[in-house]
Design an enzyme around this catalytic site. Structure first.
Site, mmCIF file in Angstrom:
data_model
loop_
_atom_site.group_PDB
_atom_site.id
_atom_site.type_symbol
_atom_site.label_atom_id
_atom_site.label_comp_id
_atom_site.label_asym_id
_atom_site.label_seq_id
_atom_site.Cartn_x
_atom_site.Cartn_y
_atom_site.Cartn_z
ATOM 1 N N SER A 154 0.879 -0.964 0.052
ATOM 2 C CA SER A 154 0.101 -0.019 -0.029
ATOM 3 C C SER A 154 0.962 1.351 0.212
ATOM 4 O O SER A 154 2.190 1.095 0.402
ATOM 5 C CB SER A 154 -0.967 -0.123 1.414
ATOM 6 O OG SER A 154 -1.305 1.258 1.564
ATOM 7 N N TYR A 211 -1.582 -0.703 10.615
ATOM 8 C CA TYR A 211 -1.657 -0.800 9.321
ATOM 9 C C TYR A 211 -0.642 -0.392 8.429
ATOM 10 O O TYR A 211 0.182 -1.149 7.760
ATOM 11 C CB TYR A 211 -3.019 -0.178 8.741
ATOM 12 C CG TYR A 211 -3.170 -0.663 7.153
ATOM 13 C CD1 TYR A 211 -3.489 -1.717 6.912
ATOM 14 C CD2 TYR A 211 -2.688 0.437 6.131
ATOM 15 C CE1 TYR A 211 -3.828 -2.036 5.384
ATOM 16 C CE2 TYR A 211 -3.208 0.226 4.835
ATOM 17 C CZ TYR A 211 -3.688 -0.859 4.283
ATOM 18 O OH TYR A 211 -3.967 -1.178 3.144
#
Lengths: 276, 965
Positions: free
Chosen positions: A157, A170
């Site tokens: 990501s 995350y």
């Protein structure tokens, strides 16, 4: 018609919906036979619904229409046994695994500053988003090294490259995944097995692939989805959201022999977000 | 269960995996099938539970006849299976519209084709599983006996598949071509194997080709499931010692015997020993088909050309060739398959006494097609004329244009014409008759051209002779051509009956200029005779008529844009027919011809200087000379005016030309490579050379010129298939009349054109026609070689050496052919006594410089091969002996000079050693000059090296030059 992945077998985790489904479909269109995995149930601690068995089967059906062989299996990437059983099924059927797409991941529990994250939330995030990829690599790595060929694509990501407020777990997991990518790339390079990371920016929640990432992030941050979307459109220099197929195309390239000298790399598909 | 060791051993599993698809009968359900499958495999292989196959039941969301279903079945049929894993892969594909296919895949090391068919029959209810058992196959590979091993070792593994084009990026990918067989024979595998060997032999020019065979052993037990395939190598004898029937019978015997099997280890050893490969192989396991279904005998081709005889769905015979795309393209594979089928049909119905060479590969239609391939792209639009008549037209058009330039002096077309008229009148006064041969032995001066033209104007035939040639050779030419008159400006060593006339004598002739013969011979009559090196040991005169030269110019003028704006050079010896093109190419198109003095032609720097000064536009060069010129040009900023470079005289390696294109882009200067032969009037083909050719290292010499045509024929005069090498034959408007006074040789080399009117010249060159009609030149068939543009017959040199009474045996070889300048002739002699230096001196009297061996090494005996032929590889390194004991060169300059020579020649140099006897040649001379310039040593005119070929002599001269400056 040239098929860029014909003759290859690909294992895709988190394939029930979202980027997993988009990638699976594009891999099938390029001639790859598929082993599609998904946890296919809810996980305690994850505040939103994960992929379902029905969604996984639907992905498989979409892929079979391209004339490739598709197997599905429920697998939780936190469970070594699940991952290894899936890999041995793939070997029994196809004799080889050429591509692993580590796509399974969760975006929440999130939305807290670092000291508010509890132990279980932290462990869950790391276990799925970082350790899950490692488990799958461990299961196929030996085989790919013996084959002296293979391509592993880790779906990271932009959160693997920059920080996001209220997403410490995350962001840490995705940064870790990029680190894992680089280290394993060096381990496997002499054996012609490639490992790369793909970093999508904000991907539109396409109803065709039943994506809900953007919605879940908005919910974690407690902002309306529309507002959140608008913020990301503004933040991405190309002023548009990423489509799931944009990411899938990059994954096809990394999986194919066209990228045969590419390993340990981090490919962003983020409309220029991290170029700032 | 034990595994057999398959050939070829080095291939990926897919090469040894085979597969079968069967449609399930109506009413057979997946559940029923799964139950049967379980029972059957447990019965057969229950004792190896870890290798037990399972049935994969899968749905295909498409109709059974859809493209999606088709792709799916293909993918399953071609999915490989590891030899060590499950014994079988079974996939049930259930289509959306009801029907289902069962796809079975196995590795030959576990199950052979018949076993797989049995499994299919059982699973589709055609047979019961109880009737079959797993059998071990370990006994089937019997070792090859000593005689078989010997035959394998002596066979030819050198196949290169140069007749096809491969795709380097293809990996294992395999193509497939199918050809129907109309006439079946009794023993299909044996006849087919012989046919494959025969075609391979023709394609690869092999007398003992090797064909691999992979298939079931003859003693395969019935009712067995297991691995019963083994490898076999067939070495076929195509020498003609066996008839076609014997060939097939031998092959059948080898296939039916239990010995002589070749396992993977032996196969690998053989290939390592011979450094070659097995190009083609047969899979002989295509069992008679029953019912519907598909059999894939190999997922990828184990051999570059894998030949599978089989049956069509309606029961006819067919041949399938699976070809590795890495080696063989689809068109070439199709051609190969067609020829194998044609050879097969002839072998299957061979009359007694048919020998392998009788077999025809091509039918009439294909022959016509190949014949048409060698035709030029355009027709020649022209009118036959005499050379001097065409010249007269140019004079009439532009009388005041400059025709000739030499060292600052020029002659206009009118002046050249007038001077030639005066010469011609003088020749006529001396009684020169129509068609009489007149020698022209002049150096590169304007009078050389005037004399040639004058001879033609007198309706005689000129015989060019290079005054630099040895006296004996000139005398031979004068005698052979029965010359009465030789135009020469020095004493002509002819002796005998030829009388020498000097140009001055012809010039001062008081007779009536312009008086031509009222009736002259036709354009089809001889214009000149050029002597070329001869394979019989003595040179022969090639008689070329006027019309051929005019045809050559008509064929090239428009394409090359030749015209009055051009300036050409006369660079080459008049005894080398490249000069015919230079002289008449310029003068028949109204251009200016710059005569290059010999010494200038030997120095790239001086020649480049001339090209710049004279603004030369059309340049003709041998590739070796051009390489030197390119080097000289690179050191200058100024660009030349050259717009067209024609290469000729020797094979062109286009790769070094990249540097030229960087300086002279293709739109500024065109490069053309031309293949040519004296006997077909200088040129035959033309190939534009661009960066593409330079990058790919193309060996194409292009299409035939308009008016010329090509055949590539085998030893029996039959056209060979496209891409296959054979002997180049040239027909059309360039074919010479004959070899002078050599009717037998003429009859051997000038043959009736087999496909049209006229004659063809049999070149002795090897070549092949590419699919687009361009020719690739592959060198000489015999021992003739090209050395720095000269055609050299090694046998001729050998015969000269053998003529020496003190030599009992001799061998001549060309060495160092990788570097044009380093190429040199080395001779080996077995002397009856006496001194090699004396042998060399005697040879030098007969042989021109370019034919004189660089070294002559004495040996006790010549090494021979087992067949009694000269073993070239067994010859020792040539001995480059200094003529006298080495004495250190004296003086600083001499020392530096000796160092330069040593670096260029690679041998120690003493002060009195002769440059040329140490292996020096004209190209080395240029390198010496370049090396001296690089080291700041005084420059010297090239001629000084020829006049003073020793270190001490040259140092003395250079000292003189520098001290007077």
């Amino acid at each position: 018609m040239t098929m860029r992945l014909s003759g290859k077998t690909a294992v895709i985790t988190g394939a029930a919906r979202g980027l997993g489904r988009a990638s699976a479909r594009m891999f099938a269109r390029e001639g790859a036979d598929l082993v599609l995995l998904d946890v296919a149930r809810g996980l305690p601690g994850v505040p939103y619904a994960l992929g379902s068995a029905s969604q996984l089967e639907y992905t498989a059906e979409l892929c079979r229409e391209f004339g490739v062989s598709v197997m599905t299996r429920q697998a939780d990437v936190r469970e070594t046994h699940d991952v290894e059983a899936a890999v041995s099924m793939a070997i029994g059927r196809f004799g080889r695994i050429d591509v692993l797409v580590n796509n399974a991941g969760i975006a929440a529990p999130s939305g807290k500053v670092a000291h508010e994250i509890d132990e279980h939330e932290w462990q869950l995030m790391i276990d799925v988003d970082l350790s899950g990829a490692w488990r799958a690599i461990r299961a196929v790595g030996k085989l790919m090294v013996e084959q002296r060929s293979g391509s592993i694509v880790n779906i990271a990501s932009t959160a693997g490259l920059v920080g996001y407020r209220h997403f410490a777990g995350y962001v840490a997991a995705k940064h870790g995944l990029i680190g894992l990518t680089k280290a394993v790339a060096l381990d496997y390079a002499p054996r012609k097995v490639r490992v790369n990371a793909l970093c999508p920016g904000s991907v539109r929640d396409d109803p065709q692939v039943e994506g809900r990432m953007l919605a879940e992030i908005a919910r974690s941050l407690d902002v309306p989805v529309g507002e959140h979307e608008e913020a990301f459109v503004q933040a991405q220099p190309m002023n548009t959201l990423i489509e799931p197929d944009d990411v899938a195309s990059a994954a096809v390239w990394l999986a194919s022999d066209e990228s045969r000298q590419v390993t340990g790399s981090v490919l962003t598909v983020d409309g220029g977000f991290t170029a700032r | 269960m034990s595994r057999t060791d398959l050939i070829p051993p080095d291939r990926s599993p897919s090469a040894h995996c085979h597969a079968r698809r069967v449609r399930l009968p109506d009413g057979v359900g997946a559940t029923w099938l799964a139950g049967l499958f379980e029972r059957a495999v447990r019965t057969w292989w229950g004792d190896t539970p870890d290798r037990l196959p399972r049935l994969w039941d899968e749905r295909v969301p498409a109709a059974c006849d859809s493209a999606v279903a088709g792709r799916r079945v293909e993918a399953e049929l071609h999915r490989p299976l590891d030899a060590e894993g499950a014994l079988l892969r079974a996939v049930l594909l259930q289509y959306a519209d009801g029907p289902a296919d069962l796809v079975l895949v196995a590795h030959r090391a576990n199950l052979d084709a018949l076993s797989l068919r049995t499994v299919a029959d059982v699973l589709t209810g055609r047979a019961r599983y109880e009737g079959f058992t797993d059998k071990t196959a370990s006994h089937i590979v019997a070792a090859a006996d000593a005689e078989t091993l010997k035959r394998w070792r002596e066979a030819d593994f050198s196949g290169r598949i140069a007749w096809a084009s491969g795709d380097d990026a293809a990996g294992d990918r395999t193509g497939l071509v199918t050809v129907a067989i109309r006439e079946a024979g009794p023993d299909v595998p044996a006849t087919m194997a012989a046919a494959v060997g025969l075609v391979l032999g023709r394609y690869e020019n092999q007398e003992n080709p090797v064909v691999g065979v992979l298939g079931p052993v003859p003693e395969r037990p019935e009712g067995a499931l297991g691995a019963f395939d083994a490898g076999l190598l067939l070495a076929l004898d195509l020498s003609g010692a066996r008839t076609a029937g014997e060939l097939v019978a031998e092959t059948a015997q080898a296939l039916a015997s239990d010995g002589g099997r070749c396992d993977g280890r032996q196969y690998a050893e053989l290939l390592a020993e011979t450094g070659g490969r097995v190009v083609a192989g047969l899979l002989t396991d295509g069992p008679a088909e029953s019912g519907s279904g598909t059999h894939v005998p190999c997922q990828t081709a184990p051999f570059p050309l894998t030949i599978v005889p089989g049956r069509t769905p309606d029961g006819g015979l067919q041949l399938v060739v699976r070809h590795r795309l890495e080696d063989v393209d689809a068109d070439s594979a199709r051609r190969f398959a067609r020829h194998v089928v044609r050879a097969y049909e002839q072998l299957a119905n061979a009359p007694a006494g048919l020998v392998p060479a009788d077999v025809e590969l091509m039918d009439e239609a294909e022959t016509r097609q190949v014949v048409a391939l060698g035709r030029p792209l355009r027709r020649l639009d022209w009118r036959p004329e005499r050379i001097d008549d065409v010249f007269a037209s140019r004079v009439a058009e532009r009388p005041d244009a400059v025709a000739l330039t030499c060292e600052g002096r020029s002659l206009t077309y009118a002046e050249l014409d007038a001077r030639a008229d005066r010469f011609a009148a003088a020749l006529l006064d001396r009684g020169v008759r129509a068609g009489e041969r007149v020698g022209v032995c002049l150096g590169r001066t304007p009078d050389l051209v005037v004399a040639m033209l004058a001879v033609l104007k007198a309706d005689a035939v000129y015989v060019p002779m290079d005054p630099a040639y040895p006296a004996d050779r000139l005398a031979f030419t004068a005698q052979d051509a029965a010359l009465r008159i030789v135009i020469a400006d020095q004493d002509f060593p002819g002796g005998g009956s030829a009388s020498v006339v000097r140009p001055e004598e012809l010039e001062t002739h008081g007779g009536e200029a312009g008086r031509a013969r009222p009736e002259r011979r036709e354009p089809g009559e001889a214009a000149y005779v050029i002597y070329t090196s001869g394979s019989t040991g003595r040179p022969k005169g090639v008689v070329v008529p006027h019309r051929n030269v005019v045809a050559l110019l008509s064929a090239t003028r428009d394409d090359f844009g030749l015209g009055p704006g051009d300036t050409w050079t006369l660079f080459h010896s008049s005894a080398f027919d490249f000069s015919v093109w230079e002289i008449w190419g310029a003068l028949l198109t109204g251009a200016r011809l710059v005569v290059v003095p010999y010494w200038v032609s030997r120095s790239p720097e001086e020649f480049r200087e001339l090209l710049a000064r004279e603004r030369v536009t059309v340049l003709n060069q041998t590739p070796s000379a051009f390489a030197q010129l390119m080097e000289a040009d690179r050191r200058q900023d100024e660009r030349l005016a050259v717009r067209l470079v024609i290469f000729g005289g020797e094979p062109l390696d286009a790769r070094p030309l990249r540097a030229w294109f960087d300086r002279y882009p293709e739109d500024r200067c065109r490069l053309v490579n031309m293949y040519g032969i004296t006997e077909t009037t200088v040129h035959v083909t033309a190939q534009n050379v661009t960066r593409r050719e330079a990058m790919t290292g193309s060996r194409s010499v292009g299409h035939a010129l308009p008016g010329w045509h090509l055949y590539v024929l085998d030893e029996r005069g039959r056209p060979v298939p496209c891409g296959v090498p054979g002997e180049i034959h040239v027909g059309g408007d360039g074919v010479a009349l004959e070899y002078l006074d050599r009717p037998e040789l003429t009859a051997q080399r000038f043959l009736p054109d087999p496909f049209t009117m006229g004659r063809v010249y049999r070149s002795g060159d090897r070549g092949r026609l590419l699919p687009d009609g361009r020719l690739e030149h592959l060198g000489r068939l015999d021992t003739q070689v090209k050395l720095r543009g000269f055609r050299v017959e090694l046998d001729e040199i050998r015969n000269v050496l053998l003529d020496d009474p003190s030599v009992t045996a001799a061998a001549v070889v060309l060495n160092g052919d990788r570097d044009a300048a380093g190429a040199r002739i080395d001779a080996y002699v077995v002397p009856a006594g006496g001194d090699p230096a004396a042998i060399r001196q005697r040879a030098a009297k007969v042989l021109p410089e370019h034919m004189l061996p660089a070294t002559i090494t004495p040996l006790d005996t010549l090494p021979l091969t087992a067949n009694g032929k000269l073993d070239v590889r067994g010859l020792p390194e040539p001995v480059v002996a200094p003529a006298a004991p080495i004495r250190a060169p004296s003086g600083e300059l001499a020392g530096a000079l000796a160092a330069v020579w040593e670096s260029v020649l690679g041998v120690p140099v003493g002060p009195d050693d002769n440059f040329f006897e140490l292996g020096g040649n004209s190209l080395y001379a240029m390198r010496v000059a370049a090396a001296m310039r690089d080291r700041g040593l005084p420059a010297f005119p090239m001629r000084e090296l020829y006049l003073h070929p020793t270190v001490s002599g040259l140092a003395y001269v250079l000292d003189e030059v520098t001290s007077h400056e």
